[in-house]
Design a protein around this motif. Structure first.
Motif, short mmCIF file in Angstrom:
data_model
loop_
_atom_site.label_atom_id
_atom_site.label_comp_id
_atom_site.label_asym_id
_atom_site.label_seq_id
_atom_site.Cartn_x
_atom_site.Cartn_y
_atom_site.Cartn_z
N PHE A 65 8.19 -2.97 3.02
CA PHE A 65 7.66 -4.16 3.65
C PHE A 65 7.23 -3.78 5.05
O PHE A 65 7.60 -2.72 5.56
N ARG A 104 7.09 -11.10 7.81
CA ARG A 104 7.31 -9.84 7.12
C ARG A 104 6.61 -9.92 5.76
O ARG A 104 6.76 -10.90 5.04
N PHE A 117 5.09 -7.91 2.04
CA PHE A 117 5.22 -6.87 1.04
C PHE A 117 4.10 -5.85 1.19
O PHE A 117 2.95 -6.21 1.45
N ARG A 173 10.47 -11.04 -0.59
CA ARG A 173 11.45 -10.29 0.20
C ARG A 173 12.88 -10.74 -0.07
O ARG A 173 13.82 -9.96 0.12
N TYR A 217 15.07 -8.54 -2.44
CA TYR A 217 15.46 -7.18 -2.07
C TYR A 217 16.80 -7.25 -1.34
O TYR A 217 16.94 -7.94 -0.33
N TRP A 263 17.99 -3.26 3.16
CA TRP A 263 16.88 -2.99 4.07
C TRP A 263 17.26 -1.88 5.04
O TRP A 263 18.41 -1.82 5.50
#
Length: 124
Positions: A37, A45, A47, A108, A111, A114
């Motif tokens: 990202f 933010r 992808f 996001r 996920y 990070w």
């Protein structure tokens, strides 16, 4: 728990190339869909790209399709993002991500892990 560490960011002129690397700590790296990202100043933010557990399937944001390539090396527990023909609008902090979901897509929220992010700056 998965720890992700990005490297390879920096300053590059428009039209140039950079290769980002992400090293994962997970012993079960092959169980995760991996991706990238990015977040530009003042923007959400977004992808960039993702790659399946096998590495055989990839997906890209329309804005980077044909210029960026994502790849993974399961033996080394790494995932790379090769960025070519960089544009000013590619300037952002780039984050490596990992998902345990079957099909996280570009959301996001899907996920789980990070990295800390690496800065990419494209100059004119």
């Amino acid at each position: 728990q998965v720890q992700l560490v990005e490297s390879g960011g920096g300053l590059v002129q428009a039209g140039g190339s950079l290769r980002l690397a992400c090293a994962a700590s997970a012993r079960t790296f092959g169980n995760y869909i991996m991706g990238w990202f990015r977040q530009a100043p003042g923007k959400e933010r977004e992808f960039v790209a993702a790659i399946s557990k096998s590495g055989l399937s990839t997906s890209y944001a329309d804005s980077v399709k044909g210029r960026f390539t994502i790849a993974r090396d399961t033996a080394k527990s790494t995932v790379d993002l090769q960025m070519n023909s960089l544009k000013l609008e590619d300037t952002a902090v780039y984050y490596c991500v990992a998902s345990s979901q079957y099909f996280p897509g570009s959301n996001r929220a899907n996920y789980d892990y990070w990295g800390q992010g690496t800065q990419v700056t494209v100059s004119s």
